[in-house]
Design a protein around this motif. Structure first.
Motif, PDB file in Angstrom:
ATOM      1  N   CYS A 137     -26.046 -78.596  61.863  1.00 44.17           N
ATOM      2  CA  CYS A 137     -24.841 -79.552  61.543  1.00 44.17           C
ATOM      3  C   CYS A 137     -24.564 -79.534  60.346  1.00 44.17           C
ATOM      4  O   CYS A 137     -25.342 -80.178  59.374  1.00 44.17           O
ATOM      5  CB  CYS A 137     -25.204 -80.811  62.075  1.00 44.17           C
ATOM      6  SG  CYS A 137     -23.912 -81.993  61.836  1.00 44.17           S
ATOM      7  N   GLU A 141     -26.221 -84.663  60.997  1.00 40.85           N
ATOM      8  CA  GLU A 141     -26.136 -85.689  61.607  1.00 40.85           C
ATOM      9  C   GLU A 141     -27.676 -86.360  62.285  1.00 40.85           C
ATOM     10  O   GLU A 141     -28.215 -85.710  62.535  1.00 40.85           O
ATOM     11  CB  GLU A 141     -25.268 -85.435  63.004  1.00 40.85           C
ATOM     12  CG  GLU A 141     -24.951 -86.801  63.489  1.00 40.85           C
ATOM     13  CD  GLU A 141     -23.511 -86.681  64.570  1.00 40.85           C
ATOM     14  OE1 GLU A 141     -23.134 -85.624  64.729  1.00 40.85           O
ATOM     15  OE2 GLU A 141     -22.990 -87.629  65.002  1.00 40.85           O
ATOM     16  N   HIS A 145     -27.902 -90.170  67.457  1.00 43.70           N
ATOM     17  CA  HIS A 145     -26.623 -90.233  67.816  1.00 43.70           C
ATOM     18  C   HIS A 145     -26.340 -89.504  69.257  1.00 43.70           C
ATOM     19  O   HIS A 145     -25.316 -89.796  69.785  1.00 43.70           O
ATOM     20  CB  HIS A 145     -25.332 -89.774  66.705  1.00 43.70           C
ATOM     21  CG  HIS A 145     -25.221 -90.311  65.402  1.00 43.70           C
ATOM     22  ND1 HIS A 145     -24.379 -90.120  64.373  1.00 43.70           N
ATOM     23  CD2 HIS A 145     -25.879 -91.622  65.403  1.00 43.70           C
ATOM     24  CE1 HIS A 145     -24.351 -91.086  63.316  1.00 43.70           C
ATOM     25  NE2 HIS A 145     -25.279 -92.083  63.919  1.00 43.70           N
ATOM     26  N   SER A 168     -20.710 -87.197  66.266  1.00 43.53           N
ATOM     27  CA  SER A 168     -19.494 -86.640  65.823  1.00 43.53           C
ATOM     28  C   SER A 168     -18.697 -85.400  66.631  1.00 43.53           C
ATOM     29  O   SER A 168     -19.392 -85.015  67.542  1.00 43.53           O
ATOM     30  CB  SER A 168     -19.710 -85.763  64.439  1.00 43.53           C
ATOM     31  OG  SER A 168     -20.715 -84.516  64.982  1.00 43.53           O
ATOM     32  N   ASN A 171     -20.787 -82.061  67.187  1.00 44.19           N
ATOM     33  CA  ASN A 171     -21.870 -82.064  67.827  1.00 44.19           C
ATOM     34  C   ASN A 171     -21.532 -82.384  69.538  1.00 44.19           C
ATOM     35  O   ASN A 171     -22.335 -81.955  70.168  1.00 44.19           O
ATOM     36  CB  ASN A 171     -22.890 -82.718  67.182  1.00 44.19           C
ATOM     37  CG  ASN A 171     -23.213 -82.275  66.096  1.00 44.19           C
ATOM     38  OD1 ASN A 171     -23.515 -81.098  66.007  1.00 44.19           O
ATOM     39  ND2 ASN A 171     -23.763 -83.092  65.148  1.00 44.19           N
ATOM     40  N   ASN A 245     -18.851 -85.888  53.739  1.00 44.25           N
ATOM     41  CA  ASN A 245     -19.842 -85.049  54.868  1.00 44.25           C
ATOM     42  C   ASN A 245     -21.118 -84.665  54.460  1.00 44.25           C
ATOM     43  O   ASN A 245     -22.024 -85.139  54.996  1.00 44.25           O
ATOM     44  CB  ASN A 245     -18.930 -84.003  55.413  1.00 44.25           C
ATOM     45  CG  ASN A 245     -17.629 -84.134  55.623  1.00 44.25           C
ATOM     46  OD1 ASN A 245     -16.588 -83.541  54.844  1.00 44.25           O
ATOM     47  ND2 ASN A 245     -17.413 -84.785  56.684  1.00 44.25           N
ATOM     48  N   ASN A 248     -23.830 -87.321  53.666  1.00 42.37           N
ATOM     49  CA  ASN A 248     -24.122 -88.045  54.728  1.00 42.37           C
ATOM     50  C   ASN A 248     -25.731 -88.233  54.953  1.00 42.37           C
ATOM     51  O   ASN A 248     -26.519 -86.816  54.690  1.00 42.37           O
ATOM     52  CB  ASN A 248     -23.594 -87.476  56.367  1.00 42.37           C
ATOM     53  CG  ASN A 248     -24.015 -88.260  57.357  1.00 42.37           C
ATOM     54  OD1 ASN A 248     -23.931 -89.372  57.185  1.00 42.37           O
ATOM     55  ND2 ASN A 248     -24.258 -87.780  58.519  1.00 42.37           N
ATOM     56  N   ARG A 249     -26.284 -89.206  55.311  1.00 36.76           N
ATOM     57  CA  ARG A 249     -27.792 -89.490  55.261  1.00 36.76           C
ATOM     58  C   ARG A 249     -28.248 -89.973  54.012  1.00 36.76           C
ATOM     59  O   ARG A 249     -29.554 -90.225  53.895  1.00 36.76           O
ATOM     60  CB  ARG A 249     -28.504 -88.302  56.044  1.00 36.76           C
ATOM     61  CG  ARG A 249     -28.032 -87.733  57.216  1.00 36.76           C
ATOM     62  CD  ARG A 249     -28.162 -88.712  58.485  1.00 36.76           C
ATOM     63  NE  ARG A 249     -29.431 -89.117  58.684  1.00 36.76           N
ATOM     64  CZ  ARG A 249     -30.106 -88.698  59.509  1.00 36.76           C
ATOM     65  NH1 ARG A 249     -29.987 -87.259  59.828  1.00 36.76           N
ATOM     66  NH2 ARG A 249     -31.432 -89.147  59.670  1.00 36.76           N
TER      67      ARG A 249
END
Ligand SMILES: Nc1ncnc2c1ncn2[C@@H]1O[C@H](COP(=O)(O)OP(=O)(O)OP(=O)(O)O)[C@@H](O)[C@H]1O
Ligand SMILES: [Mg+2]
Length: 632
Positions: A137, A141, A145, A168, A171, A245, A248-249
């Protein structure tokens, strides 16, 4: 070959850390290690905490994560951790806000963010900091989720973990098309943050607003694939490769945030409100990342003065990062910066950086309001030094006088630049405090933000610290004239104390040679006491005070030594120096030293080199300078 072995080993270790499995297997792992599902904010906080926390006697916390990298910012860092990182980790609302570090130029804001970035890269390679993501991803992600909304309560019952954020669009589509909706089969992998590979760490830097595109933040349509997928709203035709993007995380740094165009800031509104952002023609994308921005005070003031920005204000948490105000910490900053520069092998004479640091700290301090305080005393108190008549409680009081102390003054980079130019100008790889002071002075004309008034003030600081240096230089040379300075001082003090004891107790001393009983040596005692202005009338009280101090020490089982009584130490030192004064003066200033003097000079220079950290250039310069001082 050593380095190649190490590279191979590092690769092997990285290989060992890799993990790949299905979502079902990931859930098994999660049962074993529930912390792997932590939010980005919690991970950052735990990283800081896991490095260790020390508490000093005043209850101040010191986070080891920053030690050795950031100096003199303990209070600001404590506040940052307690008011932002910690509550954000607990999923309190602050985590949705942008953290804005506000401070003067070169005050360590970027260094702080870099530490967090490098820290995360390392932390995600440890057991405690491990991060897992849906495989391949582009936004790494969170696998959780995948759990549909209506089952999240059940998930919570079973795992005790709350899931935030929606799957998202990309995904979602993969789940349907590749796995027919079978969540348990979706592949999951362990990821390792890396700014270079754009995993979990992003940096956004404003450039020309006309050419800069929002795509830099949120990704863009990949026109070459539209034909294949048939539509712009097919997530496969979109590149989720903006900084938001990619971060992320983890963490995104928003450099010079308030310099950037408004359109970028507005984009952050929904992110800071709901934890999601809009990209292309897709439903909102959930983001789990800490956004750290930085700015200076002027920019911040004009930003809040603008009514249009009101909505953003409440979504920003401002944390001041002022300049360090402690001389000894400032010295460490220079040492670090020099070590990292090409000047690393230049000899820097002892006290040089300290003197520069004194000047710098003085430019940052505000004139104390209290009448009994001056700037130099304040500087010493802030650095934890003993100042006669004041305690550390006074230092805390003084800090309260000005809330914005440390937000202006000379920055460390300026000092390093002036040191470099002193090195270049001198042409020999050895500089001393005077070279640096001269260079700092010359540079004031070129400094862009120094007004004539400020220049006047700073020139005054330069002569203040020059005087400090003169004292230090004289002491250093005088000490070096004594064969073993500490030893001599101790002997003289022991001798004094024996006499004081006999005097107070009305007893006699024994002559060490003849064993004869003798009276206390009044002349010796007075010659020492006079050094610190103790009058004939006050001598008895002074001697008794010293005896009381000695017995107080003895009761506590502590040894009374050369450093136990400041005034006595000063007296002893002055006495030693007074005895030396003439010989130092004559020896250091003579143009044509005789054989004896030459021998002494060489001896002193050797001592300065071996015991005090000089090289032969700086030792000779010091002697010459002190010679000129003593002959003034
Ligand atoms: N308190 C400090 N501790 C350690 N190093 C510091 C400190 N303050 C400044 N420095 C050093 O000074 C240099 C400039 O710091 P940095 O770039 O982090 O400042 P900044 O606040 O981001 O400045 P700017 O506003 O110019 O972007 C760096 O080399 C940094 O290591
Ligand atoms: Mg910076």
């Amino acid at each position: 070959m050593r380095i190649l072995d190490k590279i191979a080993q590092a690769r092997m270790e990285e290989e060992k850390l890799k993990w790949e499995g299905t979502f079902a297997e990931y859930l098994e792992l999660l049962k074993e290690k529930p912390w792997i599902a932590q939010s980005a904010h919690a991970r950052i906080y735990n990283m800081i905490k896991d490095a260790g926390v020390e508490e000093d006697e005043n209850g101040r916390k010191r986070y080891k994560f920053f030690s050795g990298h950031l100096f003199g910012l303990e209070e600001a860092l404590e506040r940052l951790v307690e008011e932002y990182f910690h509550p954000a980790a607990k999923r309190l609302d602050v985590r949705k806000r942008i953290l804005l570090l506000m401070g003067p130029v070169s005050g360590g804001k970027s260094s702080l963010v870099n530490l967090l970035k490098r820290g995360l890269e390392a932390y995600t390679r440890t057991e405690k900091g491990a991060v897992y993501a849906i495989k391949d991803c582009p936004m790494h992600e969170d696998p959780l989720h995948l759990i549909p909304n209506h089952l999240r309560e059940d998930f919570y019952q079973e795992f005790g973990i709350r899931i935030e954020g929606n799957l998202s669009p990309l995904n979602m589509m993969r789940l349907e098309q590749e796995f027919g909706g079978r969540i348990e089969e979706v592949p999951v992998e362990r990821i390792f943050f890396s700014e270079d590979r754009r995993v979990g760490i992003g940096t956004f830097s404003p450039s020309d607003p006309k050419s800069q595109d929002i795509a830099d933040l949120t990704g863009s349509i990949d026109f070459s694939t539209i034909a294949r997928y048939g539509s712009e709203s097919d997530p496969r035709a979109y590149r989720f490769d903006g900084e938001l993007n990619k971060a992320n995380r983890g963490l995104m740094e928003f450099q010079e945030m308030l310099k950037s165009d408004e359109k970028f800031l507005w984009h952050l509104l929904s992110l800071t409100q709901e934890g999601n952002f809009k990209a292309g023609r897709f439903a909102l994308i959930s983001a789990d990342e800490m956004i750290i921005a930085h700015t200076n005070e002027t920019e911040y003031r004009s930003f809040i003065a603008n009514k249009k920005n009101e909505a953003l204000h409440s979504r920003i948490i401002v944390m001041p990062i002022p300049y360090n105000l402690k001389v000894s910490e400032e010295e460490k900053i220079y040492e670090k910066m020099i070590k990292e520069s090409d000047a690393a092998d230049v000899h820097i004479a002892p006290h040089t950086l300290r003197i520069a640091a004194m000047f710098t700290v003085l430019t940052r301090l505000r004139e104390p309001k209290r009448g009994d305080m001056d700037l130099i005393k304040k500087m010493r108190l802030y650095d934890g030094e003993m100042v006669e008549g004041f305690s550390q409680a006074d230092a805390d009081e003084l800090k309260k006088e000005f809330a914005d102390e440390g937000m202006s003054g000379i920055d460390p980079r300026y000092v390093i630049n002036r040191i470099s130019s002193a090195i270049i100008r001198k042409g020999v790889p050895s500089i001393n405090a005077l070279d640096v002071l001269r260079s700092l002075k010359d540079g004031l004309d070129q400094h862009p933000s120094i007004t004539p008034e400020l220049k006047e003030k700073y020139l005054n600081f330069i002569s203040l610290v020059r005087r400090e240096y003169d004292e230090i230089a004289k002491k250093e040379v005088q000490k070096a004239f004594v064969y073993s300075y500490e030893e001599s001082a101790k002997t003289l003090m022991e001798n004094y104390l024996d006499n004081v004891e006999a005097y107070c107790n009305r007893t006699k001393l024994r002559d060490p040679l003849t064993g004869e009983e003798i009276n206390p040596d009044e002349k010796l005692m007075r010659s020492i006491e006079e050094q610190i202005g103790i009058s004939e009338n006050a001598k008895k009280a002074f001697r008794e005070e010293i005896l009381i101090r000695i017995s107080a020490y003895a009761r506590k089982g502590k040894k009374f030594d050369y450093n136990s009584h400041d005034r006595l130490r000063e007296a002893i030192q002055k006495k030693l120096f007074a005895d030396l004064k003439d010989i130092v003066k004559i020896t250091t200033s003579t143009k044509t030293p005789d054989e004896q003097q030459l021998k002494k000079i060489n001896e002193v220079i050797a001592r300065l080199i071996d015991e005090y950290g000089y090289n032969s250039i700086s030792a000779n310069e010091l002697l010459k300078y002190v010679g000129s001082l003593l002959n003034r």
